[in-house]
Design a protein around this motif. Structure first.
Motif, short mmCIF file in Angstrom:
data_model
loop_
_atom_site.label_atom_id
_atom_site.label_comp_id
_atom_site.label_asym_id
_atom_site.label_seq_id
_atom_site.Cartn_x
_atom_site.Cartn_y
_atom_site.Cartn_z
N LYS A 1 36.51 10.71 40.01
CA LYS A 1 35.52 9.89 39.29
C LYS A 1 36.19 8.77 38.52
CE LYS A 1 31.61 10.19 36.16
NZ LYS A 1 31.49 10.32 34.75
N LEU A 2 37.31 9.08 37.84
CA LEU A 2 38.00 8.05 37.06
C LEU A 2 38.65 7.01 37.98
CD1 LEU A 2 39.72 10.08 34.20
CD2 LEU A 2 37.74 8.56 34.03
N LEU A 3 39.28 7.47 39.06
CA LEU A 3 39.94 6.52 39.96
C LEU A 3 38.91 5.60 40.60
CD1 LEU A 3 42.60 5.59 41.08
CD2 LEU A 3 42.38 7.28 42.92
N ARG A 4 37.77 6.14 40.99
CA ARG A 4 36.70 5.29 41.53
C ARG A 4 36.24 4.27 40.48
NH1 ARG A 4 33.19 6.64 45.84
NH2 ARG A 4 31.48 5.81 44.56
N GLN A 5 36.15 4.70 39.24
CA GLN A 5 35.71 3.79 38.18
C GLN A 5 36.66 2.62 38.05
OE1 GLN A 5 34.85 5.76 34.49
NE2 GLN A 5 34.17 3.91 33.47
N ALA A 6 37.97 2.89 38.12
CA ALA A 6 38.95 1.81 38.03
C ALA A 6 38.84 0.87 39.24
CB ALA A 6 40.36 2.38 37.94
N LEU A 7 38.75 1.43 40.43
CA LEU A 7 38.70 0.59 41.63
C LEU A 7 37.43 -0.23 41.68
CD1 LEU A 7 40.14 3.04 44.33
CD2 LEU A 7 41.33 1.25 43.04
N LEU A 8 36.31 0.35 41.27
CA LEU A 8 35.06 -0.40 41.26
C LEU A 8 35.10 -1.53 40.23
CD1 LEU A 8 32.46 2.49 41.67
CD2 LEU A 8 32.97 0.68 43.33
N ASN A 9 35.80 -1.31 39.11
CA ASN A 9 35.98 -2.39 38.13
C ASN A 9 36.77 -3.54 38.73
OD1 ASN A 9 35.36 -2.31 34.97
ND2 ASN A 9 35.32 -0.22 35.76
N LEU A 10 37.81 -3.21 39.51
CA LEU A 10 38.62 -4.27 40.14
C LEU A 10 37.81 -5.02 41.19
CD1 LEU A 10 42.03 -2.39 40.55
CD2 LEU A 10 41.32 -3.96 38.73
N VAL A 11 36.97 -4.30 41.93
CA VAL A 11 36.09 -4.96 42.89
C VAL A 11 35.12 -5.88 42.18
CG1 VAL A 11 34.25 -4.57 44.57
CG2 VAL A 11 36.30 -3.13 44.63
N LEU A 12 34.55 -5.40 41.07
CA LEU A 12 33.61 -6.23 40.30
C LEU A 12 34.28 -7.52 39.83
CD1 LEU A 12 30.94 -6.69 38.74
CD2 LEU A 12 31.96 -5.40 36.85
N ASN A 13 35.51 -7.41 39.34
CA ASN A 13 36.22 -8.62 38.89
C ASN A 13 36.34 -9.64 40.01
OD1 ASN A 13 36.57 -7.59 36.33
ND2 ASN A 13 38.64 -6.86 36.69
N GLY A 14 36.68 -9.14 41.21
CA GLY A 14 36.81 -10.05 42.34
C GLY A 14 35.49 -10.68 42.74
N LEU A 15 34.42 -9.89 42.75
CA LEU A 15 33.11 -10.44 43.09
C LEU A 15 32.68 -11.50 42.09
CD1 LEU A 15 31.25 -7.13 44.06
CD2 LEU A 15 32.00 -8.94 45.61
N GLN A 16 32.95 -11.27 40.83
CA GLN A 16 32.58 -12.24 39.80
C GLN A 16 33.42 -13.50 39.89
OE1 GLN A 16 32.97 -9.75 36.31
NE2 GLN A 16 30.78 -9.35 36.25
N PHE B 1 45.07 4.24 35.36
CA PHE B 1 46.26 4.35 36.20
C PHE B 1 47.40 5.04 35.44
CE2 PHE B 1 44.15 1.92 39.33
CZ PHE B 1 44.90 1.98 40.50
N ARG B 2 47.54 4.76 34.15
CA ARG B 2 48.56 5.46 33.36
C ARG B 2 48.27 6.96 33.32
NH1 ARG B 2 47.87 1.32 29.58
NH2 ARG B 2 46.91 2.78 28.11
N LEU B 3 47.00 7.32 33.22
CA LEU B 3 46.60 8.72 33.18
C LEU B 3 47.03 9.44 34.45
CD1 LEU B 3 44.97 10.68 31.33
CD2 LEU B 3 42.97 10.12 32.70
N HIS B 4 47.11 8.71 35.55
CA HIS B 4 47.54 9.28 36.82
C HIS B 4 49.03 9.08 37.07
CE1 HIS B 4 43.16 9.04 37.46
NE2 HIS B 4 43.33 9.96 38.37
N ASN B 5 49.79 8.85 35.98
CA ASN B 5 51.24 8.60 36.10
C ASN B 5 51.54 7.41 37.00
OD1 ASN B 5 52.02 10.86 34.47
ND2 ASN B 5 51.60 12.20 36.21
N GLY B 6 50.64 6.43 36.96
CA GLY B 6 50.81 5.25 37.78
C GLY B 6 50.99 4.00 36.96
#
Length: 355
Positions: free
Chosen positions: A209-224, A286-291
């Protein structure tokens, strides 16, 4: 505007921010502040030494966050004639009242639930012809409901520390290939400006759920930003390399790019009126996932590069990859929630939701 040139190390010797210069992966210079940071975190950044691994994947003209000796730093890279300049700036968290903020978010969620129940009763009290006639009047309400859910969810994540979030997160084996296929399947009908590809057999330990939230935020930024979004997930050694590139979009304004990762921004990085902290949320997840996550601003648009450690995929079973269930927040799919600042109102069909 007049131009001037700095020569020698005199300027950087005296600044309080840690500064490092490297050429061809080899350190050429570090200032006194960098020497102090080196001692506190155990890195070897002396002249003549290879660039530390934590900095090797940043590239040039990028901004990223790195946690060193339990301190969060923004790292900015810039190509100059002598090589690549690395400038560190400590990121200080704002003094938000976490308990009160979370309590307020809980109350907002409760109020939203009550409002949705009232909307349901109103919709059910109408005959079918009235429902169809007034659908266009209801859809904007459902879209605004989704926007408020997004604000609440993002706020809840941002006010909690990484350690606090780890007490509540639900990591499991996650196939990035399945995740990529699902994102493409879900976003395809909503926009023709999204493409997603993934290499085979990539598995991470993640809260889906969290990883999807981050990726969807990045997609939103690109669309905008007005471009086409290309998401690529591939293997890079023992890590999954996730790049989200905006092709043909607008680059970020330099003042907005400079403000990334150093606290609240006075304007949204990609368009006015946004939530203002989308990238902060992505960095935290991403930090939460050691990334790690880095942002590069190019003439053709913005590219975000994330890395998450891979795990062995041979022990995965179908039960480990629960991607068939739709992710929902407050009864709305997470895609409609996270993209609510971009999607038109017709995608928020009150008829489909209430049925």
């Amino acid at each position: 505007m007049e131009h001037f040139t700095l020569s020698g190390n005199a300027y950087f010797d005296s600044v309080t921010q840690p500064v490092l210069l490297a050429a061809d992966g080899v350190i050429q210079y570090q200032n006194k502040a960098m020497e102090a940071l080196e001692r506190s975190c155990g890195m070897d950044t002396a002249a003549g030494q290879p660039l530390p691994e934590v900095l090797t994947n940043l590239g040039t003209d990028a901004v990223a966050q790195r946690e060193l000796a339990n301190v969060l730093w923004q790292v900015r890279t810039q190509r100059i004639e002598a090589g690549v300049l690395y400038v560190f700036q400590e990121v200080r968290e704002a003094g938000l009242g976490k308990a009160e903020t979370l309590r307020l978010c809980t109350q907002v969620r409760g109020s939203l639930g009550g409002a949705l129940m009232a909307l349901q009763r109103l919709f059910d009290s109408m005959v079918e012809t009235e429902q169809l006639k007034l659908e266009d009047q209801f859809n904007p309400l459902l879209k605004q409901y989704s926007r408020i859910l997004r604000m609440v969810s993002s706020t809840e994540l941002l006010v909690q520390s990484g350690e606090e979030l780890k007490k509540r997160w639900n990591p499991a084996r996650l196939s990035l290939n399945s995740l990529a296929d699902r994102l493409l399947r879900e976003l395809g009908p909503l926009t023709h400006r999204f493409d997603c590809e993934a290499e085979d057999l990539m598995t991470v330990w993640a809260d889906e759920k969290l990883l999807r939230q981050a990726l969807l935020n990045l997609v939103l930024n690109g669309l905008q930003a007005g471009g086409r979004i290309e998401m690529r997930l591939r293997r890079a050694g023992e890590q999954a390399l996730i790049t989200v590139t905006t092709v043909g979009g607008r680059p970020m304004e330099m003042q907005d790019f400079s403000g990334l990762g150093v606290g609240a921004q006075t304007a949204d990085s990609f368009r006015p009126g946004g939530l203002h902290f989308g990238m902060e949320l992505c960095w935290k997840i991403f930090r939460l996932h050691n990334g790690t996550l880095a942002v590069t601003n190019g003439e053709d648009g913005v590219q975000v590069t994330g890395r998450i450690p891979l795990i062995r995929s041979d022990a995965c079973s179908p039960d480990d990859d629960p991607l068939d269930a739709m992710d929902c927040d407050g009864g709305i799919s997470d895609v409609l929630v996270e993209l609510s600042d971009y999607l038109p109102e017709e995608w928020y069909s009150i008829t489909e939701f209430m049925d």
